[in-house]
Scaffold this motif. Structure first.
Motif, short mmCIF file in Angstrom:
data_model
loop_
_atom_site.label_atom_id
_atom_site.label_comp_id
_atom_site.label_asym_id
_atom_site.label_seq_id
_atom_site.Cartn_x
_atom_site.Cartn_y
_atom_site.Cartn_z
N ASP A 161 -47.74 3.15 27.16
CA ASP A 161 -46.88 3.38 26.00
C ASP A 161 -45.44 2.92 26.23
O ASP A 161 -44.67 2.80 25.28
N GLU A 177 -43.77 0.24 27.02
CA GLU A 177 -43.26 -0.94 26.34
C GLU A 177 -43.24 -0.74 24.84
O GLU A 177 -42.28 -1.08 24.16
N ALA A 178 -44.35 -0.15 24.35
CA ALA A 178 -44.45 0.07 22.91
C ALA A 178 -43.36 1.01 22.43
O ALA A 178 -42.74 0.79 21.39
N ASN A 209 -40.12 -0.69 22.35
CA ASN A 209 -40.12 -1.60 21.21
C ASN A 209 -39.80 -0.91 19.91
O ASN A 209 -39.07 -1.42 19.08
N SER A 210 -40.38 0.28 19.75
CA SER A 210 -40.19 0.93 18.46
C SER A 210 -38.76 1.45 18.33
O SER A 210 -38.33 1.82 17.25
#
Lengths: 380, 507, 421, 342
Positions: D73, D75-76, D79-80
């Protein structure tokens, strides 16, 4: 026997395809739509029950929509999350069709992904056009072989695949922990279990990074689409798929018809595992760039839900996977914008499957939604 | 105790299984209930025993209306049923099975098996049933299992006994013994409903007969004044002849030679024991025998579904002992399996898919790794027309067809190909007379075209009607052989052989 | 007539059991070689097992085992058993020999690993018991459900629900309140499972998977949404160990069996009660009949649906109790996914234990033993990667499920819905 | 710095969630991404978040956090937060090192800071916050060696990564130093600084493992245990609570666990503090004042970035001589006369 023309007439009528019935429409469209809507409503109730105020609930649903569809980045995230879910879901769906309940996708994803990483950095000098596809293939093969263990055990001894795949999952977690500590695999200079990085030549190229470097959507998208078509062809057009489906629906009849049940089980498990392994490979080669403990992040378990929601049909799985990918991406936004825990998404997902898998339940709760003479299911 | 059924109607979905049935059952009397398969006999009796509840109508016991919520109420009211498929838990002992539901208990719900055993032995004595109380059901032969069923009913002090097709699994001699038990029960004042589709049994044992067709009672009478032909006409609704029209067989070269065949069951028990037999082209060989004497294992071994532990199987001069199912199929062996639902078809598949279930991989249905669906569909339509499979479309699931049409679909699939040997196991079980006649005539047709035909059936009438030669199987072996040219084989001698007596003829 | 022919054929045809006896013989001989060459202890090295803590009422001396002689004897015993199996093909003794052989192997392994070191054997056995509790209770829940032919994959979720409820209600109402609530919540998830599979005829495995997902989602959600903010809702009292007078002072066994908390005693009592209930009472007979042949039970007036509802609910309650162990019996605090797959291992224990409560408990103890052994080995610095030891119970389960060592037979109707018409 | 009670934690969080409506004027937003231990781990995620909260209190800025469910999670989650209007993003934990570097390189205009990681070469838009934890852990080891009655200490970790093992190193070296000075034979179970092997739960979230591992060490004679595994240590505290502190004491890590785990405050002999709260606040302030510059902030005994927490309930139990020695050693470490691990 009647005369020739009447026989022809008879044959023509036999060959006329029947129109899809109302009940089929309900099954394929109404129930899933229903399930999603009801699950979202229930999610709202859970938020209310835990003291989240109305304004925040509204904000969180806006965030859910925004985070899954609202921007290029949102769409990219949705699809990125969907890729492994769809791939693994296709494998599980194929297994379901063949009567195999494979709980082991998680382990197959893990080992498949790890294999792709290892292959990638081992042959790092190969050019992209060779290395990337071969790394994917390595993931698929290892995932397939790992799943085939459960298949072979079932074929040879009747060991139920649910139990063996659960055990194989647990084993794969430990195996991964072990592998990631091996000097050959472990990243240089690190003591924690983490693999070396995937070389650039093995990576699935990002598709939209010319727009914005944060857009993670990668070429796994095409792998996913190709897999959807391939699985559709296997299931509904190929000979082996016919055997899969026959074995799944009635193993006795399949045996009677000369299909080698053991072979079918192993082949179906192997194919399912290969798709799960591919999911793992696309995840490491396209997103993560390396393997670490638990990098699968429950993809294998969520894919069960995806396959069920998609009714084990490749197209259904594609849509279901994108829906779940959207929920995941949106859920993240929900946490950022409204401070609502992303775990809410898991509740919504579980409820969706309850309603999908127990249509009797949906009918019991909403009797007016079904079996009316009127056409269409728009009253939902 | 007298029981009366008034205006009983029961529907399953759109199917009306019982349609305003009226029936009276009296104590000290055997009521024969006759009807074809699917006529609604079992449904009605399940309603009487409380397993199903009727959609309309009422049940009166000694003139008082009763409502059964479940089987418990039926038992309470003194109605006991012996089901066609035994309702016994295989891993329980006889005593445990008998007391299930009315257990003798001590404190803390303690199950008093000692008392149960004593009670079982008491009934054993009273009716001379001779059933060992402590043996596991799975270790008992079928005939004894049936007595356990009767024991169960008597243990519950039933006054009305419903016997659903009780003779299907018995040899003619066991049937006689069984009738003895029935008569003694009648003398004890019990009311007995005897369900069957065998005419001679009705005439032999019942005091009164009711005939059912399509969910209704279509005739009643006194068996003493009725003939088999009368009953048959009532049952089917038109005059029927139970003999199969056929010419004298002209046996040719040996098609199937089985020598010294041994087949084992899953638990390593011997199912087929050094068996020898021959089927020639152009003849129908029937295997008679009580179920469970290794017939299924023999068929499975011949068709490749079971492994031969030793011995040899030769098909048209070729040793096929180690051939796969598929290889035997392509050599020209046709197999009509004993249970079409279990293994003959895939209910959720379309009729077209079922028509190529075991030949989809061959030309012309396959091209490369794929299946040529247009060809499959056309062929399926042709088969349906040829074999009178009544369906609006080949794209419908096979499960939607009636039983007779399903079996015709299976027979079409097996016989439309070029075959040399047809193996038909219970080919007409559970079918209506029309379908039975049709399938019999197609089997004889196959014989006349030069195929060897092997029929395995537990219906001795069917074996006698179809076969040119009859083999009797007992305990895994062929114990007797009879020439049946012109239907002349000695029924009584066959019956003795089925019970294992070997003084008749030698194999 | 038939008897004679049977005899003649059985000579020629190798039965599966004899084959199995030979396989076991081979395995035992291989184990003997393993002990001899791999678990080779240097001369003069001793393994020291501490049997008592200094403050115990009865203090036993350390158990000092001379390594080399012990393992030589162990290898010899294994070889003897193996050769005997191989030659005689003693069908009846197959599983006993294998059991004894594996026990010898474990002992030899311990001696090898502890050579010139020491560890607390008593502590390990006590930990074995503690770690076995949730697995045993999960397995027992599985037994109750599968004996009425309902496959319960949802044990994991029920454990988690029990753990969560124990923490939440335990924080509000105290330990006993939490325990009762955990049992009730476990039971209500049992009821939900029963409703889904019995009334709504949902696939049993899917229903189980869904309940797992749902409970995991809900508890994690509440934990991060509410517990993170209001810590007082996640601070339950822990049931302390109750030492049974006298018995608790017995060396080695005392701490393992008689100086434990409510959950250990509860698990042992529940296993005993369940065994009595299933095999010696009217209710148990009916339940097993429903699992083996529901239609037969139905025709005899046993209400199949009701029986399934009751037993699956009871199973859920047992799992809820087992779940409460994680919070009320261990750390007093709930954490996301804290059951960590123990429900699935419970399921494996049930199969390992052949659908019998005592079997499930025994299997759970084996899993618990492997678990505590693993921690000891990390302290002893053995060269064997702990991951492999952690895998061992799972591999063993696969072997059992595959029937490579004796075939376990599930209730005949297991997993099949019963349609009454 | 204010002491947060458990309720204050709650209200602080709620305030943060509703920050938009409360502090209308502020435009500055600090965001935090936790690792898998969660925001309420009573350890380093929570301490780092406290830094954000302190900044909220002091400067009226906005704060948000995002929990990671799994390693994938990271990186995600990062990113968000991109384009989400975060002025500075604080990531917590060594394991997020790669993800943070990737995000920082892809978004050169976004300011980042990471706890427990230092980049070499430095990334211009990232401030790494690292701590000389072994210095404080050394003191803890010395203290424990002086306090033990059985002569056995124990420690275990979450996973075998430097930010974890550095605690264990310090403890072992501290105990050894005590042995050296006093001629005693105190042993530390669970970690071997030479082979870099020891006892690890393999996770940062199973409290039950924390209890079982502490029990294991206790069975082998340890009466003071230092769990270095985030919330897992809370399980060890539960065991100590049950056994009584005569039998088992716990040394907390990261935060002063007597404060973050107030219900079990009495079992903590002390805690090895990593003052992430102050470094985080420092970073936020740097970003607010436009003095943000990529590089490393190192917390040491000298700058109070690491320290030993107060003894709380054990205040009276620590002998004055031992305390004097500890003060002396602390001074020695600061002036470099005592080298750790030499």
């Amino acid at each position: 026997m009647s005369d020739l023309s009447s026989i022809n007439e008879q044959m023509r009528s036999l060959l006329a395809r029947t129109a899809r019935g109302r009940s089929e429409f309900e099954d394929l469209v109404v129930v899933p739509v229903f399930a999603v809507v009801v699950a979202l409503i229930f999610g709202m109730l859970v938020m209310l029950a835990t003291g989240v105020d109305i304004a925040t609930i509204g904000k969180s649903f806006v965030a859910l929509a925004k985070g899954s569809l609202g921007s290029v980045n949102a769409l990219s995230e949705t699809l990125t999350a969907a890729i492994p879910l769809v791939l693994a879901g296709l494998g599980l769906g194929l297994g379901f069709r063949a009567g195999l309940f494979n709980i082991g996708a998680e382990g197959q994803v893990l080992l498949g992904g790890t294999a792709a990483v290892i292959f990638g950095f081992t042959f790092h000098s190969l050019p992209f056009a060779v290395l990337m596809p071969l790394s994917l293939l390595a993931g698929a093969i290892v995932g397939g072989l790992y799943a085939a263990i459960a298949g072979a055990l079932k074929a040879a001894t009747g060991a139920h695949e649910v139990i063996t795949t659960i055990m194989l999952n647990l084993i794969s977690f430990k195996l991964l922990d072990y592998l990631l500590r091996q000097p050959y695999i472990q990243k240089e200079g690190r003591a924690d279990p983490i693999s070396k990085s995937v070389p650039d030549a093995a990576q699935l190229p990002r598709l939209l990074d010319w727009l914005d470097p944060n857009l993670r959507l990668h070429a796994g998208l095409f792998v996913m689409l190709a897999a959807v078509v391939l699985v559709w062809w296997i299931l509904f057009r190929s000979k082996i798929g016919f055997a899969f489906r026959a074995s799944g629906e009635n193993p006795h009849a399949a045996r009677y018809a000369g299909m080698k049940s053991g072979l079918v089980i192993v082949a179906a498990m192997g194919t399912a595992g290969a798709l799960a392994g591919l999911a793992g490979a696309s995840q490491v080669l396209g997103v993560l760039g390396r393997a670490s403990p638990g990098f699968s992040a429950d993809i294998g378990f969520d894919a069960i839900a995806v396959a069920l929601l998609g009714r084990s049909h490749p197209l259904g799985i594609l849509f279901a996977g994108i829906l779940f990918g959207g929920l995941e991406a949106g859920g993240r936004q929900m946490q950022v914008d409204a401070g609502v825990s992303i775990d809410l998404i898991a509740i919504i997902q579980a409820l969706i499957i309850v309603f999908i898998a127990a249509p009797l339940l949906v009918r019991a709760i909403f009797p007016w939604g079904f079996a009316r003479k009127s056409k269409g299911g728009s009253e939902v | 105790m007298d029981v009366e059924l008034r205006g009983i109607t029961k529907r399953f979905g759109s199917v009306v299984a019982n349609d305003g049935v009226n029936l009276t059952i009296r104590g000290g009397e055997v009521l024969g209930l006759l009807g074809e398969n699917g006529a609604g006999k079992s449904t009605m009796m399940n309603i009487l025993s409380g397993l199903y509840s009727p959609d309309e109508g009422e049940i009166l016991i000694d003139g008082k209306p009763v409502v059964f919520q479940g089987p418990g109420d039926g038992i309470e009211a003194g109605i006991g049923m012996v089901h066609q498929h035994f309702m016994l838990v295989p891993v329980f002992t006889v005593a445990e099975n008998v007391v299930l539901g009315v257990e003798p208990t001590g404190r803390l719900g303690y199950l008093d098996l000692k008392r149960a055993r004593a009670q079982v032995d008491e009934i054993n004595q009273l009716y001379g049933l001779h059933v060992p109380a402590d043996t596991l059901i799975e270790d008992l032969p079928v005939g004894i299992q049936q007595r356990v069923e009767i024991l169960k009913v008597l243990f519950r002090q039933a006054d009305v006994l419903i016997l659903d097709e009780p003779t299907a699994v018995l040899t003619p001699q066991e049937v006689e013994e069984f009738f003895g038990i029935v008569r003694s029960l009648k003398e004890a004042g019990k009311a007995i409903v005897f369900i069957t589709h065998k005419l001679h049994e009705i005439l032999e044992v019942s005091d009164r007969v009711s005939v059912m067709r399509q969910g209704r009672i279509v005739g009643e009478g006194d068996p003493k004044t009725l003939t088999e032909a009368d009953l048959a006409e009532m049952m089917v609704g038109r005059p029927v002849s139970f003999t199969v029209d056929k010419t004298v067989a002209e046996p040719g070269r040996p098609m199937l030679e089985v020598s010294d065949l041994v087949v084992l069951r899953d638990n390593d028990e011997i199912a087929v024991d050094h068996l020898n037999m021959v089927v020639k082209s152009g003849e129908v060989v029937g295997i008679a025998g009580v179920q469970g004497n290794g017939q299924s294992a023999l068929v499975e071994a011949i068709t490749g579904l079971a492994r031969a532990a030793s011995g040899k199987i030769v098909f048209d001069g070729k040793d096929i002992t180690h051939f796969s199912v598929r290889q035997r199929h392509s050599e020209g062996m046709a197999h009509i399996p004993e249970d079409r639902h279990k293994s003959g078809m895939v209910s959720s598949f379309t009729i077209a898919e079922n028509m190529v279930l075991n030949s989809y991989y061959e030309k012309p249905y396959s091209k490369g790794m794929a299946i040529d669906w247009p060809t499959v569909h056309k062929t399926a339509a042709k088969y349906c027309v040829d074999f009178d499979v009544r369906t609006p479309s080949v794209f419908l699931p096979a499960g939607n067809l009636s039983g007779g049409n399903q079996q015709k679909m299976v027979v079409a699939r097996e016989l439309e190909r070029q075959t040399k040997l047809v193996i038909a196991s219970q080919p007409t079980r559970g079918l209506d007379v029309g379908s039975i006649e049709y399938i019999h005539s197609r089997l004889i047709e196959a014989r006349d075209e030069g195929d060897g035909v092997l029929i395995v059936s537990s219906e001795l009438d069917e074996i006698m009607g179809l076969s040119d030669r009859i083999l009797v199987m007992f305990d895994g072996r062929i114990v007797a052989e009879f020439d049946n040219t012109g239907g002349k084989a000695d029924r009584n001698a066959i019956g003795l052989a089925m019970a294992g007596a070997t003084e008749g003829a030698a194999a | 007539m038939s008897a004679v022919t049977t005899d003649t054929t059985s000579e020629k045809i190798a039965t599966g059991k004899a084959r199995q006896a030979r396989i076991v013989g081979g395995v035992l001989i291989a184990l003997a070689l393993l002990v001899l060459f791999v678990l080779d202890v240097g001369a003069g090295q001793v393994a020291t097992f501490k049997l008592s803590r200094p403050r115990d009422a009865i203090v036993l001396g350390d158990l000092v085992v001379p390594g080399q002689p012990f393992n030589l004897v162990a290898a010899a015993l294994l070889a003897f058993l193996g050769v005997r199996q191989f030659l005689r093909g003693g069908v009846r003794w197959t599983s006993i020999s294998l059991g004894v052989g594996l026990a010898i192997l474990v002992m030899a392994f311990l001696v090898w690993a502890t050579a010139d070191k020491s560890f607390s054997l008593t502590g390990m056995l006590q930990a074995t018991m503690v770690r076995a509790v949730p697995i045993a209770l999960g397995g027992l829940a599985g037994v109750l459900c599968e004996r009425v032919a309902v496959v319960n994959i949802a044990i994991e979720g029920m454990l988690l629900a029990g753990a969560f409820t124990g923490a939440l209600i335990g924080s509000l109402l105290g330990g006993w309140g939490g325990l009762v609530a955990a049992v009730l919540v476990g039971g209500s998830f049992g009821l939900i499972l029963a409703a889904l599979v019995v009334t709504f005829r949902m696939d049993q495995i899917i229903a189980g998977v869904v309940i797992n997902l749902f409970v995991l989602g809900l508890t994690s959600y509440v934990s991060s949404q509410v517990f993170a903010e209001v810590r007082s809702l996640n601070n339950a009292p822990v049931f302390r160990a109750w030492k049974i007078p006298l018995l608790g002072d017995i060396p080695v066994i005392g701490p393992m069996l008689f100086n434990q908390n409510l959950f250990v005693y509860g698990a042992l009592i529940l296993v005993a009660v369940a065994t009595y209930y299933l095999f010696h009472t009217k209710g148990g007979l009916r339940a097993r009949a429903v699992g083996e042949h529901p239609r037969a039970a139905d025709t005899l007036g046993v209400d199949v649906y009701w029986t399934r509802y009751v037993h699956v609910t009871l199973g859920g309650m047992v799992a809820g109790f087992g779940g409460a162990w994680f919070t009320l019996g261990s750390v007093g605090r709930f954490d996301e996914n804290m059951t960590g797959g123990r429900g699935f291992i419970g399921l494996a224990a049930m199969i390992f234990g052949r659908w019998h409560p005592v079997g499930a408990l025994s299997a759970a103890l084996i899993f618990g033993f492997a678990d505590s052994l693993q921690q000891k080995l990390a302290l002893l610095n053995t060269p064997i990667p702990s991951e492999f030891l952690a895998m061992a119970p799972y591999i063993a389960t696969i072997i059992v499920v595959a029937g490579l060592i004796g075939k376990a037979r599930a209730p005949a109707a297991d997993g099949k819905p019963y349609v009454k018409e | 710095m204010t002491v947060l009670s458990k309720f204050a934690t709650g209200t602080g969080l709620a305030a943060a969630l509703l920050a938009g409506s409360v502090t209308a004027a502020s435009a500055f937003t600090a965001c935090q991404v936790t690792d898998t231990g969660g925001i309420d781990d009573a350890g380093f995620n929570q301490t780092a978040w406290k830094g954000v909260q302190d900044a909220i209190e002091a400067h009226g800025i906005e704060g948000r956090f995002l929990e990671s469910q799994a390693e994938s999670d990271y990186e995600a989650n990062l990113n968000s937060l991109m384009g989400g209007g975060c002025d500075v993003i604080v990531t917590v934990g060594f394991l997020m090192g790669d993800a943070t570097a990737a995000a920082a390189k892809a978004n050169p205009d976004q300011k980042f800071s990471i706890v427990d990681f230092a980049y070499d070469p430095a990334i211009p838009n990232v401030i790494g916050q690292v701590f000389a934890t072994e210095q404080a852990a050394f003191l803890a080891g010395y203290l424990a060696a002086g306090m033990t009655e059985t002569g056995v200490l124990g420690t275990f970790g979450g996973i075998n990564i430097p930010p974890v093992t550095v605690f264990m190193d310090g403890m072992v070296h501290g105990a050894n130093y005590y042995n050296e000075k006093h001629g005693t034979d105190v042993t530390v179970l669970g970690w071997n600084p030479e082979t870099k092997e020891g006892l690890f739960t393999g996770n940062f979230d199973s409290l039950d493992d924390g209890r079982a591992f502490a029990q294991n060490l206790y069975d082998e004679g340890a009466d003071i245990v230092m769990p270095v595994a985030g919330p897992v240590g809370l399980g060890s505290a539960a065991l100590a609570d049950e056994l009584g502190t005569d039998e088992l004491k716990i040394i907390g890590v990261d935060a002063d666990q007597a404060l973050t785990d107030p219900e079990k405050a009495h079992v903590y002999l002390t805690s090895v503090l990593k003052r992430m709260d102050s470094t985080v606040q420092e970073v936020i302030e740097a970003a607010m004042n436009d003095t943000f510059e990529g590089g490393v902030i190192v917390g040491t005994l000298e700058n109070d970035g690491v320290s030993l927490a107060p003894y709380h309930t054990f205040e009276g139990a620590v002998p004055a001589e031992l305390q004097a020695e500890l003060d002396e050693i602390k001074a020695g470490i600061i002036d470099g006369s005592i080298k750790i691990g030499m």
